[in-house]
Design an enzyme around this catalytic site. Structure first.
Site, PDB file in Angstrom:
ATOM      1  N   GLY A  83      39.772  -0.419  -4.867  1.00 35.50           N
ATOM      2  CA  GLY A  83      38.856   0.203  -3.929  1.00 35.50           C
ATOM      3  C   GLY A  83      37.433   0.401  -4.398  1.00 35.50           C
ATOM      4  O   GLY A  83      36.639   1.022  -3.691  1.00 35.50           O
ATOM      5  N   TRP A  85      34.813  -1.659  -4.620  1.00 38.99           N
ATOM      6  CA  TRP A  85      33.805  -2.221  -3.717  1.00 38.99           C
ATOM      7  C   TRP A  85      33.807  -1.512  -2.367  1.00 38.99           C
ATOM      8  O   TRP A  85      32.747  -1.265  -1.795  1.00 38.99           O
ATOM      9  CB  TRP A  85      34.045  -3.726  -3.544  1.00 38.99           C
ATOM     10  CG  TRP A  85      33.420  -4.545  -4.638  1.00 38.99           C
ATOM     11  CD1 TRP A  85      33.169  -4.155  -5.917  1.00 38.99           C
ATOM     12  CD2 TRP A  85      32.955  -5.891  -4.530  1.00 38.99           C
ATOM     13  NE1 TRP A  85      32.581  -5.176  -6.623  1.00 38.99           N
ATOM     14  CE2 TRP A  85      32.435  -6.251  -5.808  1.00 38.99           C
ATOM     15  CE3 TRP A  85      32.941  -6.823  -3.512  1.00 38.99           C
ATOM     16  CZ2 TRP A  85      31.898  -7.515  -6.062  1.00 38.99           C
ATOM     17  CZ3 TRP A  85      32.403  -8.086  -3.762  1.00 38.99           C
ATOM     18  CH2 TRP A  85      31.880  -8.431  -5.021  1.00 38.99           C
ATOM     19  N   ASP A 106      44.368  -5.701   1.721  1.00 35.86           N
ATOM     20  CA  ASP A 106      45.003  -6.145   0.478  1.00 35.86           C
ATOM     21  C   ASP A 106      46.502  -6.248   0.705  1.00 35.86           C
ATOM     22  O   ASP A 106      47.035  -5.625   1.635  1.00 35.86           O
ATOM     23  CB  ASP A 106      44.718  -5.166  -0.672  1.00 35.86           C
ATOM     24  CG  ASP A 106      44.793  -5.841  -2.043  1.00 35.86           C
ATOM     25  OD1 ASP A 106      45.845  -6.441  -2.350  1.00 35.86           O
ATOM     26  OD2 ASP A 106      43.818  -5.760  -2.798  1.00 35.86           O
ATOM     27  N   ASP A 122      47.896  -9.837   4.885  1.00 36.25           N
ATOM     28  CA  ASP A 122      47.496 -11.093   4.265  1.00 36.25           C
ATOM     29  C   ASP A 122      46.402 -11.702   5.133  1.00 36.25           C
ATOM     30  O   ASP A 122      46.657 -12.069   6.287  1.00 36.25           O
ATOM     31  CB  ASP A 122      48.701 -12.029   4.166  1.00 36.25           C
ATOM     32  CG  ASP A 122      48.396 -13.318   3.414  1.00 36.25           C
ATOM     33  OD1 ASP A 122      47.198 -13.596   3.163  1.00 36.25           O
ATOM     34  OD2 ASP A 122      49.346 -14.057   3.102  1.00 36.25           O
ATOM     35  N   ASP A 146      36.010  -9.810  -3.909  1.00 34.65           N
ATOM     36  CA  ASP A 146      35.998  -9.793  -5.374  1.00 34.65           C
ATOM     37  C   ASP A 146      37.347 -10.290  -5.899  1.00 34.65           C
ATOM     38  O   ASP A 146      37.752  -9.965  -7.004  1.00 34.65           O
ATOM     39  CB  ASP A 146      35.726  -8.371  -5.883  1.00 34.65           C
ATOM     40  CG  ASP A 146      35.328  -8.346  -7.353  1.00 34.65           C
ATOM     41  OD1 ASP A 146      34.745  -9.340  -7.829  1.00 34.65           O
ATOM     42  OD2 ASP A 146      35.612  -7.341  -8.031  1.00 34.65           O
ATOM     43  N   LYS A 186      33.237 -13.679  -5.378  1.00 37.24           N
ATOM     44  CA  LYS A 186      33.296 -14.057  -6.787  1.00 37.24           C
ATOM     45  C   LYS A 186      33.651 -15.537  -6.923  1.00 37.24           C
ATOM     46  O   LYS A 186      34.557 -16.030  -6.248  1.00 37.24           O
ATOM     47  CB  LYS A 186      34.349 -13.221  -7.517  1.00 37.24           C
ATOM     48  CG  LYS A 186      34.485 -13.570  -9.004  1.00 37.24           C
ATOM     49  CD  LYS A 186      35.717 -12.931  -9.620  1.00 37.24           C
ATOM     50  CE  LYS A 186      35.645 -11.434  -9.601  1.00 37.24           C
ATOM     51  NZ  LYS A 186      36.791 -10.799 -10.307  1.00 37.24           N
TER      52      LYS A 186
END
Length: 235
Positions: A83, A85, A106, A122, A146, A186
């Site tokens: 959590g 971000w 998530d 998902d 991320d 990322k």
């Protein structure tokens, strides 16, 4: 918030680094990881400042430089747990005060955070984009990712898996973003991300590579920030 760690890890000319002894049931790699965590100034700072993870400072630094998080926005955080971000985004858009909205997604459960709505799902499911926009009440202004694929230890394989995951996140972002929206994800330096960058340059007005200071010096990670989404075809 300044990006310089508040503690240098040194006092009176002597190193204050914590040494970790290799426990009987702990591997050398685990011991090295634990030592790095214990001596990481960003880890210590996150604990002091009540942030969920050291990764929060990466987002803080990127946003302080490029100002893509704005009050009132609707933000989606893919792979949100634990959590860090989502926490930063909620503060930046005013979700804690009921202005913007932050939705974390998530496969893992996540402890509640002020101003953050969380869903276990998902994002690769076919219905995920539609479902998310229903929850948000419209399209998102920002999609964050991320996420990193589980490492195999084989550098080339790991790089390809991470790029593949970013490409899937980009697909999702292009389905749910409003025109003018932003995507931050990322990636890993390695030379095979050229197709991803070319694709993002078609979809967004500006695409940048960003290496925040909070990324570890020995890490190959960097971030791609795409702003000014041109809009889905036919939208």
């Amino acid at each position: 918030m300044t990006q310089t760690p508040s503690s240098s890890g040194r006092e009176g000319g002597r190193s204050l680094k914590t040494r970790v002894k290799t426990a009987r049931k702990r591997s050398l790699s685990s011991t090295l990881w634990l030592a790095r965590q214990l001596n990481d100034p960003y880890v210590a700072r996150a604990k002091r400042e009540g942030l969920r993870s050291r990764a929060a400072y990466k987002l803080i630094e990127i946003d302080e430089r490029w100002h893509f998080l704005k009050p009132g926005q609707r933000v989606v955080d893919l792979g949100a747990a634990p959590g860090g971000w989502s926490q930063v985004a909620a503060r930046a858009v005013g979700a804690e005060a009921g202005r913007g909205r932050v939705l974390g997604i998530d496969l893992l459960e996540m402890e509640p955070l002020p101003g953050v709505e969380f869903k276990v799902m998902d994002f690769l499911e076919a219905e995920a984009p539609r479902q998310l926009m229903e929850w948000l009440g419209g399209k998102a202004d920002v999609v964050l990712s991320d996420m990193a694929a589980n490492a195999t230890g084989h550098k080339k394989t790991d790089h390809l898996r991470i790029i593949g995951l970013v490409e899937l996140a980009a697909d999702f972002a292009c389905e749910v973003l409003a025109e003018g929206g932003s995507f931050l994800a990322k990636v890993i330096q390695g030379g095979t991300e050229h197709e991803l960058l070319a694709r993002l340059k078609r979809e967004f007005a500006v695409v940048r590579h960003v290496k925040p200071q909070a990324s570890r010096a020995d890490s190959a990670e960097l971030y791609v920030l795409a702003t000014g989404f041109r809009g889905a075809p036919g939208a």
